[in-house]
Design an enzyme around this catalytic site. Structure first.
Site: not given
Length: 418
Positions: A126, A206, A209, A232, A372
């Site tokens: 991202h 990260d 997700q 999220k 993104c």
């Protein structure tokens, strides 16, 4: 058997009020990778905070301030337990994943890297885990190196990865799940290898997700830092998390300065609190923190394993269905079933914005654009794509509805008849 049954999913759906509202069409929400919908329990928790607990945390001895502080710090403890941090002081509140990564870039990257040092990321990142490191390299003259996925199945080759990591690698920052192609790299194995080459290399994960769908254990991962966003994973917007090992956090310079992050202030100098306080300047969004507590409670009540396995079944079903349309649709999502629940695709003869608009006319919410992740799209030889992303409150019937109306895109755009 961790699989949610149809009755359980129907009961869960009663908590999501967007399903009750009369829009132009009933909403089939398939944009969960952008932000999840919020169950009523999360929404009510925010209302309860502003009704009965609203005050500045850490700043008062009165009852409401004490209540607000209790909410805020119990949130920190809840999150530490949720990700298996060694101590709640390793949890820093931010606004979102992007701010967490920027904090690391400013507080660690700019202050610790020098010319010829290397930062390694993947082409799947991202922009918040890519542009930040571009800027660090621009200012420090460090070198940014990329790991590339194979174009056949969107996986990282571990042997190529090993060739990329050197003693010069000072930061390794990687997504735990791609928001485009769904790939979930072997992060634990990768971090272990990085540390074997350079034990002082900072490893950043990260998890934006990944964590809504899978169990995260930061101690098992062996990462130095891990970042994610509440919105999220069912919370309201405005709260993000930076996990960091205590000794590393305490050696970082503050990112923002001002109230509540200081120890002593004199006319000519100031000293700062230990982590996490030194990174939480100004009034924090305690209502959002409370919503994240409620979100975690909700996830844990269902069971993260139940969520993971149901979403996997949903994703596998959707993937198999859309692959049957390979004459008109290119699918970019990895075929490896160890993947996040994102289905990324393009019609061979239609722009993604047209596809998304036609789907919206039937009440189907999908994403169109570059998500993104422009470098990844460019690598895949396209500028943009369509994305349907799933959550545990979606149903197999909604997947069928989505697949069915892809045929309307074919019909309305006259695909295959030109």
């Amino acid at each position: 058997n961790w699989m949610l049954d149809k009755k359980q999913v129907e009961d869960i759906r009663k908590d999501f009020l967007y399903l009750d509202k009369e829009y132009k069409n009933p909403i089939v929400y398939l944009d969960n990778a952008a932000t999840s919908q919020k169950p009523i329990q999360v929404i009510d928790s925010v209302s309860e905070f502003y009704k009965y607990e609203n005050a500045n945390p850490h700043r008062g001895a009165h009852t409401l301030s004490v209540l607000s502080t209790d909410v805020y710090e119990s949130g920190r403890e809840k999150i530490a337990k949720f990700i298996n941090a060694a101590d709640s002081s390793e949890v820093v509140f931010t606004r979102n994943t992007t701010e967490s990564l920027n904090l690391l870039a400013y507080s660690y990257g700019y202050n610790n890297l020098k010319e010829d040092d290397e930062i390694v990321i993947s082409i799947m990142e991202h922009h918040s885990n890519l542009v930040t490191w571009q800027e660090v390299c621009k200012k420090t003259h460090a070198k940014l190196k990329y790991l590339y996925v194979d174009k056949e199945n969107m996986q990282l080759d571990f042997e190529e990865f090993k060739k990329t990591i050197t003693e010069k690698t000072k930061i390794f920052s990687i997504t735990q799940a791609s928001n485009v192609v769904g790939t979930m790299p072997e992060v634990e194995k990768m971090i272990k290898y990085v540390k074997s080459v350079n034990k002082d290399c900072i490893c950043i994960v990260d998890s934006a997700q990944y964590i809504p769908h899978n169990k995260v254990d930061v101690q098992k991962l062996g990462c130095d830092f891990l970042v994610f966003s509440g919105h999220k994973m069912l919370s309201i917007m405005g709260v993000g998390i930076l996990y960091g090992k205590k000794e590393l956090l305490n050696n970082l310079k503050p990112f923002l300065y001002g109230g509540d992050m200081i120890e002593y202030v004199f006319e000519d100098k100031s000293s700062y609190l230990d982590a996490p306080g030194r990174f939480e300047a100004g009034t924090q969004d305690v209502g959002a923190v409370k919503s994240l507590i409620a979100a975690i409670d909700y996830i844990e009540k269902i069971g993260i394993e139940n969520i993971r396995d149901y979403e996997k079944a949903l994703m596998d079903y959707a993937y198999d269905k859309i692959k049957q349309k390979s004459d008109i649709i290119d699918v970019y999502t990895t075929s490896d079933t160890h993947r996040s629940p994102v289905l990324d695709f393009n019609f061979k003869e239609a722009h993604p914005h047209d596809v998304a608009s036609i789907m919206d006319s039937y009440g189907i919410a999908i994403r169109s654009g570059h998500h993104c992740a422009q470098p990844l799209h460019r690598y895949l030889k396209t500028n943009f794509s369509c994305r349907a992303s799933f959550a545990f409150y979606n149903t197999f019937e909604e997947v069928d509805f989505f697949i069915e109306h892809l045929e309307d895109v074919r019909r309305l755009m006259r695909i295959g008849t030109r």
